[in-house]
Write an enzyme that holds these catalytic residues in place. Structure first.
Site, mmCIF file in Angstrom:
data_model
loop_
_atom_site.group_PDB
_atom_site.id
_atom_site.type_symbol
_atom_site.label_atom_id
_atom_site.label_comp_id
_atom_site.label_asym_id
_atom_site.label_seq_id
_atom_site.Cartn_x
_atom_site.Cartn_y
_atom_site.Cartn_z
ATOM 1 N N GLU A 196 -0.464 4.832 -0.368
ATOM 2 C CA GLU A 196 -1.271 6.047 -0.588
ATOM 3 C C GLU A 196 -0.429 7.282 -0.309
ATOM 4 O OE1 GLU A 196 -4.814 5.696 1.718
ATOM 5 O OE2 GLU A 196 -5.615 4.119 0.458
ATOM 6 N N THR A 228 -3.820 6.853 -21.387
ATOM 7 C CA THR A 228 -3.614 5.486 -20.926
ATOM 8 C C THR A 228 -2.168 5.159 -21.268
ATOM 9 O OG1 THR A 228 -4.360 4.624 -23.050
ATOM 10 C CG2 THR A 228 -5.992 4.711 -21.294
ATOM 11 N N ARG A 282 -1.312 -1.888 -18.585
ATOM 12 C CA ARG A 282 -2.626 -1.241 -18.478
ATOM 13 C C ARG A 282 -2.555 -0.199 -17.379
ATOM 14 N NH1 ARG A 282 -6.205 -3.669 -21.507
ATOM 15 N NH2 ARG A 282 -7.662 -2.078 -20.862
ATOM 16 N N LYS A 337 -2.077 1.609 -24.818
ATOM 17 C CA LYS A 337 -2.524 1.548 -26.223
ATOM 18 C C LYS A 337 -1.296 1.753 -27.112
ATOM 19 C CE LYS A 337 -6.911 3.669 -24.831
ATOM 20 N NZ LYS A 337 -7.877 2.659 -24.461
ATOM 21 N N ASP A 357 -7.135 14.404 -23.841
ATOM 22 C CA ASP A 357 -7.039 12.985 -23.496
ATOM 23 C C ASP A 357 -6.356 12.305 -24.682
ATOM 24 O OD1 ASP A 357 -7.423 10.293 -23.137
ATOM 25 O OD2 ASP A 357 -9.543 10.443 -22.592
ATOM 26 N N TYR A 388 0.862 -1.179 0.000
ATOM 27 C CA TYR A 388 0.000 0.000 0.000
ATOM 28 C C TYR A 388 0.896 1.225 0.000
ATOM 29 C CZ TYR A 388 -4.977 -0.402 0.020
ATOM 30 O OH TYR A 388 -6.269 -0.536 -0.390
HETATM 31 N N1 PLP Z 1 -9.876 7.881 -22.900
HETATM 32 C C1 PLP Z 1 -9.890 7.444 -24.164
HETATM 33 C C2 PLP Z 1 -9.758 8.446 -25.285
HETATM 34 C C3 PLP Z 1 -10.033 6.088 -24.444
HETATM 35 O O1 PLP Z 1 -10.075 5.660 -25.704
HETATM 36 C C4 PLP Z 1 -10.152 5.183 -23.345
HETATM 37 C C5 PLP Z 1 -10.326 3.734 -23.541
HETATM 38 O O2 PLP Z 1 -10.613 3.193 -24.519
HETATM 39 C C6 PLP Z 1 -10.150 5.691 -22.047
HETATM 40 C C7 PLP Z 1 -10.009 7.043 -21.859
HETATM 41 C C8 PLP Z 1 -10.360 4.814 -20.857
HETATM 42 O O3 PLP Z 1 -9.275 4.001 -20.621
HETATM 43 P P1 PLP Z 1 -9.381 2.778 -19.602
HETATM 44 O O4 PLP Z 1 -10.102 1.690 -20.292
HETATM 45 O O5 PLP Z 1 -7.945 2.429 -19.298
HETATM 46 O O6 PLP Z 1 -10.094 3.264 -18.384
#
Ligand code: PLP
Length: 478
Positions: free
Chosen positions: A66, A270, A279, A273, A241, A64
């Site tokens: 935090e 993320t 992950r 990808k 994002d 842990y």
């Molecule tokens: N943001 C975008 C643009 C995504 O394409 C995705 C997932 O496909 C996410 C956020 C969410 O990611 P996670 O599945 O790791 O929560």
């Protein structure tokens, strides 16, 4: 790492697992076999390196931690501090960001951390300030009520789902759609491209607190300089994002106006990808938002996952190597070769092509729904996912699109020739599949007819395409 060491590591790990629950060991081995055999065109998936995978399977999982580096709510976190600091350092260097927060467990979590940081930074709430200054006991019931009201009604403008935006950008099935008063911008119906004048107009009318850019299914670059100007013109915080295209930013395929980091106030991603890590998620920002972002745990997140942060550090170190830039460029070259191959065979593509890692086929041109196309391709050994197209008449469940992406196949080493062959296989399946009917004889959006001999022949050709490009070639599970 020598190939021998990789094989021994994975074999030994499985042997240990098998000693406790053989069915789990069998499922792990079966997953490798399935991934080796399938033509994986899921735009959001990849194959992490053996070093990244191995960094996750260890006793860091038991800790842990935090808090943040050097400021933990638990004792004994010195080694977690080491890996978290390393992952953050690699992230800052790789993306040229002044601050990196590497704890988010996933992309959703990274977005929640970012939303919270922006709300906490931007919304004038005396009650919130007291709460953050740990004067919680001074807060009355009325203060808490005011705090919820003030934070709960803020505005977000993001890309619409059917134009390629993501659920976490303020859409109903996600908590972001309940937290925010949301509006979306779409794409030009004629070109499928973002119309920046329309975005500016929507921003002027709606006056969002947060303007979000980023997508899951938009096959083009976004001009983040223009988006920042739009955000500035209405006093919005600009968030990007980059979950899907982080690998292309890391590999310097997206630079200048197309690199979000210098233009956005806050960037989320993320790590699994196109970035090819474990992950997980991550937030990048400047010094103004850093303190709020670092409150992600315990504000939004549970305890961090130190084993995954260790793997993030490994993957980010890999992405800083010169060969990652070559990989990122090949992802885009492959997507363009795939798009060209499909177009030459008569497919309709949203926006007419791609300049990132993904291609969106409008399968209504083949007389199919996305669901029918996805299943017919799967029967033929080609793994894709259905996706809405702009103004989709079939909605988000059946859809009219198939999204395909090249990060995974590029990791295996496939190139332009194989992409053209892949386009041929996809076209063969889609042009030979016809819509089926339900039990009452009515047209069905799910049922389809595909001659099993065609599926078998395409499956065999897909497997042959992969043979020269073995996945995890050093790993022999016996
Ligand atoms: N943001 C975008 C643009 C995504 O394409 C995705 C997932 O496909 C996410 C956020 C969410 O990611 P996670 O599945 O790791 O929560």
């Amino acid at each position: 790492m020598s190939r021998n060491a990789e094989s021994t590591a994975f074999r030994s790990a499985l042997e240990v697992v098998r000693g406790v629950e053989p069915r789990v060991a069998d499922a792990i081995a079966a997953e490798l076999a399935d991934q080796r055999e399938s033509l994986k065109l899921i735009a959001s998936e990849n194959y992490a390196s053996p070093a990244t995978l191995l960094a996750m399977g260890n006793w860091f999982s038991d800790k842990y931690a935090e808090g943040t580096v050097g400021r933990r709510f638990y004792a004994g976190c010195q080694n977690v501090d080491t890996v978290e600091a390393l992952a953050a350092e690699h992230a800052r260097e790789l993306f040229g960001a002044s601050h990196a927060y590497v704890q988010p467990h996933s992309g959703i979590d990274a977005n929640l951390v970012a939303f919270w940081a922006v709300l906490a930074d931007r919304v004038e709430s005396p009650a919130l300030r007291k709460a953050q200054a740990r004067q919680v006991n001074d807060l009355t019931e009325a203060d808490w009520f005011a705090l919820r009201r003030e934070l709960g009604n803020q505005r977000m403008l993001g890309m619409s789902l059917d134009a390629g935006g993501h659920l976490t950008h303020g859409f109903r099935p996600n908590i972001s759609g309940k937290m925010f008063d949301q509006r979306s911008y779409g794409t030009d119906p004629a070109t499928g491209l973002i119309d920046y004048d329309r975005v500016a107009e929507a921003a002027r009318e709606f006056k969002p607190l947060i303007l979000v850019a980023g997508y899951s299914a938009y096959p083009r670059k976004v001009n983040f300089r223009i988006m920042r100007e739009i955000a500035d013109s209405v006093g919005a915080t600009f968030m990007v994002d980059m979950a899907h295209f982080a690998g292309l930013v890391a590999g310097k395929v997206f630079t200048g106006d197309f690199d979000p980091v210098p233009h956005a106030h806050i960037v989320t991603t993320t790590t699994h990808k196109s970035l090819r890590g474990p992950r997980g998620g991550m937030v990048l920002c400047g010094p103004e938002l850093a303190d709020q972002v670092d409150r992600g745990c315990p504000m939004v997140l549970g305890g961090p996952l130190p084993h995954v942060m260790a793997a993030k550090a490994v993957a980010l170190a890999e992405a800083r190597r010169p060969d990652f830039a070559d990989y990122a460029q090949r992802i885009v070259d492959n997507a363009q070769a795939l798009a060209d191959g499909l177009l030459r065979r008569g497919a309709t593509l949203v926006t007419g092509g791609t300049d990132n890692h993904l291609v969106l086929i409008d399968v209504s041109g083949y007389g199919l729904t996305g669901r029918q196309a996805e299943q017919a391709l799967l029967d033929s050994g080609i793994v894709t996912n259905r996706n809405s197209v702009p103004q989709d008449p079939n909605g988000a469940w059946y859809t009219s699109g198939i999204r395909i992406g090249t990060p995974a196949l590029t990791t295996r080493g496939l190139g332009a020739t194989e992409m053209d062959a892949t386009a041929e296989l996809i076209h063969t399946v889609l042009s030979q599949t016809t819509p089926g009917t339900g039990p009452d004889g009515a047209p069905s959006k799910a049922k389809y007819v595909l001659d099993p001999a065609v599926a078998e022949s395409v499956g065999k050709q897909a497997a042959d395409l992969l043979t020269p490009f073995p996945l995890y070639p050093a790993v022999d599970l016996g």
